[in-house]
Design an enzyme around this catalytic site. Structure first.
Site, mmCIF file in Angstrom:
data_model
loop_
_atom_site.group_PDB
_atom_site.id
_atom_site.type_symbol
_atom_site.label_atom_id
_atom_site.label_comp_id
_atom_site.label_asym_id
_atom_site.label_seq_id
_atom_site.Cartn_x
_atom_site.Cartn_y
_atom_site.Cartn_z
ATOM 1 N N LYS A 104 -5.113 -15.274 -70.481
ATOM 2 C CA LYS A 104 -6.396 -15.882 -70.837
ATOM 3 C C LYS A 104 -7.146 -15.009 -71.834
ATOM 4 O O LYS A 104 -7.656 -15.482 -72.839
ATOM 5 C CB LYS A 104 -7.235 -16.113 -69.582
ATOM 6 C CG LYS A 104 -8.541 -16.851 -69.839
ATOM 7 C CD LYS A 104 -9.354 -17.049 -68.563
ATOM 8 C CE LYS A 104 -8.776 -18.109 -67.694
ATOM 9 N NZ LYS A 104 -9.674 -18.474 -66.559
ATOM 10 N N GLU A 112 -0.475 -5.469 -68.056
ATOM 11 C CA GLU A 112 0.950 -5.709 -67.824
ATOM 12 C C GLU A 112 1.505 -6.706 -68.854
ATOM 13 O O GLU A 112 2.568 -6.473 -69.455
ATOM 14 C CB GLU A 112 1.187 -6.253 -66.411
ATOM 15 C CG GLU A 112 0.803 -5.306 -65.302
ATOM 16 C CD GLU A 112 -0.612 -5.516 -64.798
ATOM 17 O OE1 GLU A 112 -0.883 -5.171 -63.639
ATOM 18 O OE2 GLU A 112 -1.451 -6.043 -65.578
ATOM 19 N N GLY A 168 -6.578 -18.566 -62.423
ATOM 20 C CA GLY A 168 -5.203 -18.150 -62.681
ATOM 21 C C GLY A 168 -4.197 -18.695 -61.691
ATOM 22 O O GLY A 168 -3.137 -19.202 -62.068
ATOM 23 N N ARG A 169 -4.521 -18.601 -60.389
ATOM 24 C CA ARG A 169 -3.545 -19.007 -59.383
ATOM 25 C C ARG A 169 -3.440 -20.518 -59.228
ATOM 26 O O ARG A 169 -2.626 -20.994 -58.431
ATOM 27 C CB ARG A 169 -3.846 -18.335 -58.049
ATOM 28 C CG ARG A 169 -5.271 -18.422 -57.554
ATOM 29 C CD ARG A 169 -5.493 -17.433 -56.413
ATOM 30 N NE ARG A 169 -6.862 -17.379 -55.945
ATOM 31 C CZ ARG A 169 -7.826 -16.637 -56.493
ATOM 32 N NH1 ARG A 169 -7.548 -15.895 -57.563
ATOM 33 N NH2 ARG A 169 -9.038 -16.610 -55.978
ATOM 34 N N GLU A 189 -5.017 -14.237 -52.122
ATOM 35 C CA GLU A 189 -5.976 -13.822 -53.134
ATOM 36 C C GLU A 189 -7.246 -14.658 -53.048
ATOM 37 O O GLU A 189 -8.327 -14.198 -53.421
ATOM 38 C CB GLU A 189 -5.354 -13.936 -54.538
ATOM 39 C CG GLU A 189 -6.139 -13.201 -55.612
ATOM 40 C CD GLU A 189 -5.399 -13.088 -56.935
ATOM 41 O OE1 GLU A 189 -4.654 -12.112 -57.116
ATOM 42 O OE2 GLU A 189 -5.535 -13.994 -57.783
ATOM 43 N N HIS A 224 18.349 -15.913 -39.852
ATOM 44 C CA HIS A 224 19.152 -14.722 -39.573
ATOM 45 C C HIS A 224 18.425 -13.447 -39.984
ATOM 46 O O HIS A 224 19.045 -12.391 -40.144
ATOM 47 C CB HIS A 224 20.504 -14.823 -40.286
ATOM 48 C CG HIS A 224 21.337 -15.965 -39.775
ATOM 49 N ND1 HIS A 224 22.235 -15.817 -38.735
ATOM 50 C CD2 HIS A 224 21.384 -17.272 -40.136
ATOM 51 C CE1 HIS A 224 22.809 -16.986 -38.485
ATOM 52 N NE2 HIS A 224 22.313 -17.882 -39.332
ATOM 53 N N LYS A 254 -7.038 -2.274 -61.261
ATOM 54 C CA LYS A 254 -6.776 -2.302 -62.700
ATOM 55 C C LYS A 254 -7.610 -1.247 -63.429
ATOM 56 O O LYS A 254 -7.111 -0.549 -64.324
ATOM 57 C CB LYS A 254 -7.095 -3.691 -63.272
ATOM 58 C CG LYS A 254 -6.166 -4.794 -62.815
ATOM 59 C CD LYS A 254 -6.582 -6.121 -63.450
ATOM 60 C CE LYS A 254 -5.692 -7.256 -63.036
ATOM 61 N NZ LYS A 254 -6.092 -8.542 -63.651
#
Length: 571
Positions: free
Chosen positions: A238, A244, A299-300, A385, A416, A536
C-alpha cells in the site's frame, strides 16, 4: 459605506459550511460502533448462570432430541452448516442471540456495510465488502459513491490479466509470460497465496509464486525456478515502504538487471499495487502498470482488491469474478438473515460461548481438502491480528477474554499429529471441520476414504467411547482408563458441494463476518494492529545498530543477543 456582496456571500458560505461540519460530525457519531462492556449486561449474567447450571453431554442431547440435527443445522443451496455437535441446547442459543442483540450487533452491521468509520483508531471505514458488491447502495463511504471506481479497477485488472494469460503481454525479448512472482507480506501475501493454492485446479496455466519472508532463502529458491525474460513481478505494498516487501522488491530488481534486463525493461516486468504513485515511479514502474486500492481496504481483507491481481492471473478473470460473487452471497446472508439462522453470527456466538464461559483458549480449523492446507494460516492473521486485543473501544483494559489462538492443518495429516490432544488432552479445543462432497479428481476411492475420516472424527469427538464399551472389547482392565474417551468435544461442520471459486468466496466471507461479530461483542477495534507496528519500529533501529556495529540503549538480554550476532556474523 456599501457592503461588498461577495464578502457577504463568502461569510454566509463559511457559516453554512461550519453548520454542515457540525451536522456531519454528529451524524458520524451516531453511526459509530456502540461501546458496551458485555460483562455488564444482564444477558451476559444470564449466560454465566446458564453455564454454572449446565449439565450437557452430547450423548444425552442426541438421545433426548430425535430432531437435534434438523434443529441445529442450516442448509443453503450449495452447503450445509451443522452445529448440532456443540455443547448447547435451545436455551443456550437463545441466550447467545440475546447477548448479540444487547450488544447492538444490528447497528454494528449497518455501520459496517454503510461505510462508516468503524476503524476509529485509524479513522477509516472497513469496507472490503464494497469490492464484491453488485449493489451500489452498499458502495458508499464518506458520502462518496465508490461503485464506478471499484468497477474501473476491476475491469483494468481483468483486461491486464487476459492479455498476460493469452500471451499478448510479452517480456522484453518478445517471449510469453509464464511465471508471476507476487512480492508482499501479511495480507498482501497470505490471501492471494491461500486462494491460489486452494484453486489450483482452476489454473490459468501461469505459474504463480509468492515471496513474503525477508529471509533470502525464499526468494533465492524462486529465482532458481524462473526465467527473467518470461517473469512478471508484482510488488504489493500500500505504502511502497514496507521493509520486507521493498527489500525483496529491490532484490528482485537487481537480479533481473544482473540476468540481462535493462532499466528500461523494468517497466515491462514489474507491476505495482500501491496507493503511492510517486514511490512507484521512483522504482521504475510505468503509471499504467500501477493498480490502486483504497485506505478503507484492510490488509488482511484485501484479496478482493487489486491485491488479488496475482490470484486473478493464476485462475483467470472469470473465476475471480465467481470468487467475488460467492463472497457477496454471504454478505447478503449476513446482512439480511435473522440472527437465529445467520451462519456467521451463530459461529461467532458459539466462539464467545467457548472463549468466555468455557474458558477455551484455542480454536482449531480443520479443512479436509489438501488444497486448503494454507487456510488455517490465512485465518490466523485474519482472526488473531483482528481480535488479539486487550483494550476496549473506550480505551480501557478489558476484564474478559478476547480472541483465541487459532490453528489447524488439513486432514488427514492432522489426525496423525495433534488430534490425540483434542480427543484426550486436558485442553478444550472447539473445532471447525470443512469438507466437500465432490472431488475434482476421478479417483473416487481416495475421496471416499478422506470423507469417511471427516465424518468419523466429529462423531468420535462428540460421543467418545464409554467405559462400558471398552470393557466389552478388552479383558485387560489396566487399559480401560486409557482407552476410555470422554467425548463431548464440540465441533462445527461446513460441508460444501465442491471446492470452487464461488464456494471459496463463501467460506472466506463466513469467517470474515464471524471475526467482525466477535469483535463487536468484545467491544474491541478489530481493524487496527498497533502491536505489529512496534516491532517494525524497533527493527529499523536495531538494523542501523547492526550496520554500524554500535549498540544503543536496550535491556541486557537484547543487547547481549545483538552483541553475539555482531561478533559472530563474519566468522
Amino acid at each position: 459605506m456599501k457592503t461588498n456582496p461577495l464578502l457577504n456571500f463568502n461569510k454566509l458560505a463559511c457559516y453554512h459550511f461550519k453548520i454542515f461540519r457540525i451536522f456531519a460530525f454528529w451524524i458520524q457519531y451516531l453511526f459509530m460502533l456502540p461501546k458496551i462492556n458485555p460483562t455488564t449486561l444482564p444477558e451476559w449474567k444470564a449466560l454465566e448462570n446458564h453455564y454454572r447450571n449446565r449439565n450437557i453431554h452430547l450423548r444425552d442431547c442426541f438421545l433426548q432430541d430425535a430432531h437435534r440435527f434438523e434443529n441445529f443445522s442450516i442448509t443453503t443451496p450449495n452447503f450445509l452448516f451443522d452445529f448440532s455437535k456443540n455443547l448447547v441446547n435451545k436455551e443456550t442459543m437463545t441466550l447467545l442471540i440475546n447477548l448479540a442483540k444487547a450488544c447492538e450487533l444490528e447497528s454494528c452491521i449497518k455501520a459496517y456495510f454503510g461505510g462508516q468509520i468503524i476503524n476509529e483508531t485509524e479513522e477509516r471505514a472497513v469496507f472490503h465488502t464494497a469490492l464484491r458488491s453488485t449493489d451500489p447502495r452498499f458502495t458508499v463511504t464518506g458520502g462518496k459513491q465508490m461503485y464506478a471506481e471499484i468497477q474501473q479497477t476491476l475491469q483494468k485488472m481483468k483486461a491486464f490479466s487476459r492479455k498476460v494469460i493469452h500471451g499478448e503481454y510479452k517480456g522484453y525479448t518478445g517471449k510469453k509470460i509464464t511465471d508471476i512472482v507476487n512480492i508482499g507480506i501479511g495480507g498482501s501475501d497470505l490471501g492471494p497465496k491461500m486462494a491460489t493454492e486452494a484453486l489450483k485446479d482452476f489454473s490459468s496455466g501461469l505459474r504463480v509464486h509468492f515471496v513474503s519472508n525477508i529471509d533470502y532463502s525464499q526468494i533465492q529458491s524462486i529465482f532458481e525456478k524462473i526465467n527473467p525474460e518470461q517473469t512478471l513481478f508484482i510488488i504489493a505494498s500500500k505504502t511502497f515502504t514496507t521493509q520486507e516487501t521493498m527489500t525483496n522488491a529491490h532484490t528482485a530488481k537487481n537480479w533481473f538487471l544482473n540476468q540481462g534486463g535493462t532499466k528500461e525493461d523494468i517497466a515491462q516486468h514489474f507491476i505495482a499495487i500501491s496507493c503511492q504513485p510517486e514511490e512507484v515511479e521512483k522504482f521504475g514502474i510505468k503509471a499504467e502498470n500501477r493498480f490502486e486500492f483504497w485506505d478503507w481496504v484492510g490488509g488482511r481483507f484485501s484479496m478482493w482488491s487489486a491485491i488479488g491481481l496475482s490470484l486473478m492471473l493464476g485462475i483467470g478473470p472469470e473465476n475471480f469474478e465467481q470468487l467475488l460473487r460467492g463472497a457477496e452471497n454471504i454478505d447478503i446472508h449476513f446482512r439480511e438473515t435473522d440472527f437465529s439462522q445467520n451462519i456467521p453470527v451463530i459461529m461467532a456466538m458459539l466462539g464467545i460461548w467457548y472463549r468466555n464461559f468455557h474458558h477455551a483458549t484455542t480454536h482449531a480449523v480443520l479443512p479436509y481438502a489438501q488444497n486448503l492446507d494454507l487456510f488455517p494460516d490465512y485465518l490466523q492473521q485474519a482472526d488473531m491480528e483482528s481480535n488479539g486485543k486487550s483494550v476496549d473501544r473506550n480505551g480501557e483494559k478489558v476484564n474478559y477474554a478476547t480472541g483465541p489462538i487459532l490453528w489447524g492443518r488439513a486432514g488427514t495429516n492432522g489426525q496423525h499429529a495433534f488430534y490425540q490432544l483434542i480427543h484426550q488432552g486436558t485442553t478444550l479445543v472447539p473445532s471447525d471441520f470443512i469438507g466437500f462432497v465432490k472431488s475434482h479428481h476421478t479417483e473416487s476411492t481416495h475421496h471416499e476414504k478422506l470423507m469417511a475420516n471427516f465424518f468419523a472424527q466429529t462423531e468420535a469427538l462428540a460421543f467418545g467411547k464409554a467405559e462400558r464399551e471398552v470393557c466389552n472389547e478388552s479383558t485387560n482392565t489396566k487399559l480401560i482408563p486409557h482407552k476410555t474417551l470422554e467425548g463431548n468435544k464440540p465441533t462445527n461442520t461446513l460441508l460444501f458441494q465442491e471446492l470452487t471459486p464461488y464456494t471459496l468466496g463463501q467460506l472466506v466471507a463466513i469467517y470474515e463476518h464471524k471475526i467482525f461479530v466477535q469483535g463487536a461483542i468484545w467491544n474491541i477495534f478489530s481493524f487496527d494492529q498497533f502491536g505489529v507496528e512496534l516491532g517494525k519500529v524497533l527493527a529499523n533501529t536495531i538494523l542501523d545498530e547492526i550496520k554500524n556495529e554500535k549498540i544503543g540503549q536496550h535491556d541486557s538480554s537484547t543487547k547481549g543477543l545483538i552483541n553475539y550476532y555482531i561478533q559472530h556474523k563474519n566468522q
